[in-house]
Scaffold this motif. Structure first.
Motif, PDB file in Angstrom:
ATOM      1  N   ASP A 135      19.152  17.101  -6.979  1.00  0.00           N
ATOM      2  CA  ASP A 135      20.410  16.896  -7.681  1.00  0.00           C
ATOM      3  C   ASP A 135      21.371  18.086  -7.624  1.00  0.00           C
ATOM      4  O   ASP A 135      22.374  18.108  -8.313  1.00  0.00           O
ATOM      5  CB  ASP A 135      20.162  16.466  -9.131  1.00  0.00           C
TER       6      ASP A 135
ATOM      7  N   GLU B  13      34.125  15.932  -2.894  1.00  0.00           N
ATOM      8  CA  GLU B  13      33.022  15.589  -2.001  1.00  0.00           C
ATOM      9  C   GLU B  13      33.328  15.990  -0.560  1.00  0.00           C
ATOM     10  O   GLU B  13      32.500  16.559   0.143  1.00  0.00           O
ATOM     11  CB  GLU B  13      32.748  14.089  -2.076  1.00  0.00           C
TER      12      GLU B  13
ATOM     13  N   GLU C 133      30.288  18.232  -8.976  1.00  0.00           N
ATOM     14  CA  GLU C 133      30.808  18.170 -10.343  1.00  0.00           C
ATOM     15  C   GLU C 133      31.575  19.464 -10.672  1.00  0.00           C
ATOM     16  O   GLU C 133      32.660  19.449 -11.242  1.00  0.00           O
ATOM     17  CB  GLU C 133      29.611  18.000 -11.287  1.00  0.00           C
ATOM     18  N   MET C 134      30.990  20.594 -10.255  1.00  0.00           N
ATOM     19  CA  MET C 134      31.610  21.894 -10.518  1.00  0.00           C
ATOM     20  C   MET C 134      32.950  22.020  -9.781  1.00  0.00           C
ATOM     21  O   MET C 134      33.938  22.465 -10.347  1.00  0.00           O
ATOM     22  CB  MET C 134      30.639  22.995 -10.058  1.00  0.00           C
TER      23      MET C 134
ATOM     24  N   ALA D  59      24.959  17.063  -6.422  1.00  0.00           N
ATOM     25  CA  ALA D  59      25.772  16.424  -7.456  1.00  0.00           C
ATOM     26  C   ALA D  59      26.355  17.490  -8.378  1.00  0.00           C
ATOM     27  O   ALA D  59      27.522  17.430  -8.773  1.00  0.00           O
ATOM     28  CB  ALA D  59      24.903  15.449  -8.256  1.00  0.00           C
ATOM     29  N   ARG D  60      25.544  18.496  -8.675  1.00  0.00           N
ATOM     30  CA  ARG D  60      25.989  19.587  -9.546  1.00  0.00           C
ATOM     31  C   ARG D  60      27.163  20.350  -8.919  1.00  0.00           C
ATOM     32  O   ARG D  60      28.149  20.660  -9.591  1.00  0.00           O
ATOM     33  CB  ARG D  60      24.786  20.518  -9.759  1.00  0.00           C
TER      34      ARG D  60
ATOM     35  N   ALA E  20      34.829  19.649  -8.853  1.00  0.00           N
ATOM     36  CA  ALA E  20      35.810  18.754  -9.475  1.00  0.00           C
ATOM     37  C   ALA E  20      36.379  19.410 -10.725  1.00  0.00           C
ATOM     38  O   ALA E  20      37.582  19.322 -10.996  1.00  0.00           O
ATOM     39  CB  ALA E  20      35.152  17.421  -9.820  1.00  0.00           C
ATOM     40  N   SER E  21      35.526  20.110 -11.477  1.00  0.00           N
ATOM     41  CA  SER E  21      36.010  20.671 -12.734  1.00  0.00           C
ATOM     42  C   SER E  21      36.971  21.836 -12.510  1.00  0.00           C
ATOM     43  O   SER E  21      37.789  22.138 -13.366  1.00  0.00           O
ATOM     44  CB  SER E  21      34.848  21.095 -13.618  1.00  0.00           C
TER      45      SER E  21
END
Lengths: 574, 271
Positions: free
Chosen positions: A121, A139, A128-129, A124-125, A131-132
């Motif tokens: 995972d 992606e 996510e980071m 995904a982390r 994106a933040s």
């Protein structure tokens, strides 16, 4: 117990102490601003906290992070602390990222190395980071290499890598200094939003950033801590003379005297200037004029074409179309073919004094060279006298005559460059970001010097800057450029009081104000300046514009006059 | 080792070697060409003044080694000067004029790079009488290509520097820009590069001599001496060891000197 507890930190290189007895505390979740001019020891202190000082640095004192002594700790201990518990953001994101690794690959190493995520995972982390921190399409971007991103996006990635392990402390050393002001505002917003419980040590020379984003302020001067306290009280009632001096030298974009427009006759005008480099149009259809004794500022972010415009005006780069008229007569487009008198009257001061001075020549030779060309009848003694008098005017003494450029500080070197430009008593002086590399107090002195020369001699100045706060204190008129176009031109007073173009408004709102009472505005602009190779259709500003409406993406606005302001916008502010 | 110290040490070593090579032979009762077949491959000894022993024709090896050093240094320095003159002129011209002239000149350099030069030198040596002058010219003609590229690159970047723009703006003449602003900033890199091409030239000369294509008997060079020494390496190792170690020492000194000079010039630009 404080999260970070630094006591009596002293760093020496040989005999010289660059940091001298600094005490510093950071509580959990607190934001502390470390401010000082170049050479004040702020970066050295940060490197000491990270255990990153070179081996020959002599360090004494104590640095405890969460009860753990950092000075003398083993590399293994430091490595777990760094990245896992202390995140770092440096000034230059290109140097912080490995150019040979995809961004995603670099980021995933951190949680994997510290056992914060398993291979399944971690991706995904990472996404996510990314994106933040506001990376569009994270992606896809996670597969990009650093050079494929813009400077602002790179700094976002560095911020993501600093925060991905959810550290207790984030050290940011001039994190936005290399960025445009509108992007700086975005990154500062991110820092504020993403921090949560992470404490922040923000190192900067910019009091505006400290005022807006730090609860606690620490002021360094020459390696010593001269003042610390809650930001509001340090700014409201500075206890140390150096702090007062820093505050006095920090320009404010939101208030202060604006010079009143000068009334002289036109000395120089540029008509329909266009500058083309292969497939890139750097300047498109810009016209402006300059009056005697007037200061005109040209403002814009990187890629706005402001430097290209003045270089073409001076004949250093060819203009693909347009004209330059000086004192009523047209000038040839290359400087070599211009009349000697015109060359004498138009002078330039560059941004970086280090590259503007020949490293092999002494100050005397550098400053007297224009005299050799234009006043060949002068003997060596007379030239020397003129040079000494000129150096006096720029605040340098006779003792600098024999120095080489590398023996001068940045401020001194810039004064030498100004002396060279002024020794022929030119009529027009162009300053291309000439103050950007200088410390606040030096910048203030140079500004005052320019102003007094202007009062004495009626010099006209073209002042190029990305910083509207500095521009405010010196300019009579302001031109705002975006992607090679002139978008707004007005008297300084009018422009600062009621900007018409949304880009001008955004620039004004992006600049941090050195006053904690003024809450920083959220970054007014999304995205970054597009590539001038492939500018947007219609109004070039429309993709970033909040006021964009019908026709903005198809029809390019032309400059029109609204109550004394020339503005190129379909929906100007009233 | 700091730049200055390495310059001082290697510089004085080289100077000592050169002076001994110049003066030494006078102090010896022997000359470089006289053979003595009764005393071949003698070991070094103070008693009969054969300091380095004798070679396989009984010639005094000390005198011959000193001669070899002279020849080697001379070849190397002259070859480097040839490459310096051609390379700097060519490179500075290409860099400063720029545009199409630059493109054409540099394509010529690229083409010459593609030719196997050692092979050409060997052909030259075979075709013409073997003489000294030809060796100088041939080696210099190999080395100037690198020099031209370096000088051209440096000139190109200097031409764009802001202090050159400032000079243009003021009306300083092109000639003065070249001599006051560009040339002095080339000196550092050129000096450094020359000290680094000298060992290259020494190696090429030794290589040619080792192949028997270099200087001609009874003249000699360090390369030729090493070649001769190899044949007797088992019975009389000094015949090889003495010239070989002097060759190595000289090369090492020039390399360190170049490094030291580079540090010196870098410091002046950056500190």
């Amino acid at each position: 117990m404080s999260l970070l507890d630094v006591q009596g930190l002293t760093i020496r290189y040989g005999e010289e102490a660059v940091v001298d007895g600094v005490d510093l505390y950071i509580e959990r979740g607190e934001s502390v601003g470390l401010v000082g001019e170049s050479g004040s020891g702020k970066t050295q202190s940060a490197l000491a906290i990270l255990g990153l000082l070179p081996k020959h640095a002599l360090i004494s004192g104590s640095i405890e992070f969460d009860g753990q002594q950092i000075l003398g700790a083993s590399d293994a201990v430091l490595n777990t602390l760094r990245a896992r518990r202390i995140g770092v953001v440096f000034q230059d994101p290109m140097q912080a990222l490995n150019p040979y690794l995809r961004i995603g690959t670099q980021l995933r190493q951190i949680p994997l190395a510290h056992g914060l995520a398993n291979k399944k995972d971690v991706d995904a982390r990472v996404i996510e980071m990314l994106a933040s921190v506001g990376l569009p399409d994270p992606e896809r971007q996670s597969r990009a290499y650093p050079h494929e991103l813009s400077g602002g996006m790179r700094q976002r990635v560095v911020l993501a890598s600093a925060l991905i392990a959810e550290p207790d402390l984030l050290i940011a050393d001039e994190p936005t200094t290399a960025l445009d002001v509108t992007v700086q505002a975005q990154i500062l917003d991110l820092l504020e939003d993403l921090r949560d419980n992470t404490a922040l040590l923000l190192i900067t020379h910019d009091l505006g950033i400290i005022a807006g984003y730090c609860e606690h302020t620490v002021v360094l001067d020459g390696g010593r801590l001269v003042e610390q306290g809650p930001t509001t009280s340090v700014f409201a009632a500075p206890g140390h003379a150096h702090t007062r001096q820093l505050l006095a030298a920090a320009p404010r974009v939101d208030r202060g005297e604006v010079p009143v427009a000068a009334k002289g006759s036109t000395i120089l005008s540029v008509g329909d200037a266009e500058v083309q480099y292969r497939d890139l149009t750097a300047v498109r259809g810009v016209s402006f004029s300059l009056r005697r004794g007037e200061t005109v500022a040209i403002v814009g972010e990187s890629g706005s074409g402001k430097s290209s415009l003045v270089r073409a005006m001076l004949g250093l780069v060819p203009m693909s179309s347009g004209r330059v008229v000086y004192a009523g007569a047209p000038l040839d487009e290359t400087v070599e073919r211009r009349a000697k008198s015109a060359r004498r009257d138009l002078q330039l001061v560059f941004q970086d004094p280090a590259s503007a001075l020949n490293p092999q020549m002494r100050v005397l030779a550098i400053v007297e060279e224009p005299l050799r060309v234009h006043e060949p009848q002068l003997g060596a003694t007379e030239r020397r006298q003129r040079v000494v008098a000129m150096l006096d005017d720029v605040g340098l003494g006779e003792k600098y005559l024999r120095r080489f450029p590398h023996e001068l500080s940045g401020g001194q070197a810039q004064r030498v460059a100004i002396a060279r430009a002024l020794i022929l008593a030119p009529k027009v002086l162009v300053c291309d970001e000439a103050l950007a590399a200088l410390d606040g107090s030096v910048r203030k002195q140079v500004l005052e010097m320019l102003r007094s020369v202007q009062e004495d001699t009626g010099l006209s100045i073209v002042f190029i800057s990305h910083d509207l706060a500095v521009v405010r204190s010196i300019s009579h008129r302001v031109l705002v450029m975006y992607l090679g176009r002139l978008v707004e031109a007005a008297d300084a007073k009018t422009l600062f009081a009621s900007p018409r173009h949304p880009y001008t408004r955004a620039l004004l709102d992006s600049i941090p104000v050195p006053d904690p009472v003024v809450r920083p505005k959220r970054a007014p602009l999304r995205g970054e300046v597009p590539s001038p190779v492939n500018p947007p259709a219609g109004c070039v500003f429309h993709p970033r514009c909040a006021r964009a409406g019908d026709g903005c993406n198809s029809k390019a606005p032309v400059l029109r006059d609204i109550a004394g302001t020339r503005v190129a916008c379909h929906y100007p502010e009233s | 080792m700091s730049g200055n110290r390495s310059i001082r040490i290697t510089g004085s070593l080289l100077l000592t070697v050169a002076i001994v090579a110049l003066v030494g032979p006078w102090a010896s009762p022997y000359d470089y060409a006289t053979t003595n077949l009764e005393n071949i491959l003698a070991a070094p000894s103070l008693r009969d003044m054969h300091l380095f022993g004798t070679d396989d024709l009984g010639r005094d090896l000390f005198v011959r080694t000193m001669l070899g050093i002279r020849v080697t240094l001379l070849v190397a320095i002259v070859a480097s000067l040839v490459s310096l003159v051609i390379g700097v002129t060519y490179g500075a011209l290409a860099g400063f004029v720029g545009g199409r002239v630059d493109a054409a000149m540099m394509r010529l350099v690229d083409t010459l790079y593609a030719l196997p030069f050692i092979f050409f030198v060997i052909l030259l040596m075979v075709a013409f009488e073997r003489n000294f002058l030809l060796i100088f010219v041939a080696i210099g003609a190999i080395n100037w290509l690198d020099m031209a590229r370096i000088v051209r690159g440096q000139t190109l970047s200097l031409r764009e520097r802001e202090f050159v723009e400032a000079a243009r703006l003021t009306g300083v003449s092109t000639l003065r820009i070249v001599f006051r602003h560009i040339a002095p900033n080339l000196v550092g890199i050129v000096v450094v590069y020359v000290t680094l091409t000298i060992p290259q030239a020494i190696l090429v000369e030794s290589f040619l001599s080792y192949l028997g294509l270099g200087v001609q008997e009874p003249q000699t060079s360090l390369g030729a001496l090493v070649d001769a020494g190899v044949k007797h390496m088992e019975g009389a190792p000094w015949v090889l060891l003495v010239p070989a170690s002097l060759l190595a020492l000289t090369l090492l000194c020039f390399n360190f000197l170049g490094d030291g000079l580079r540090d010196l010039f870098d410091a002046r630009h950056t500190s």
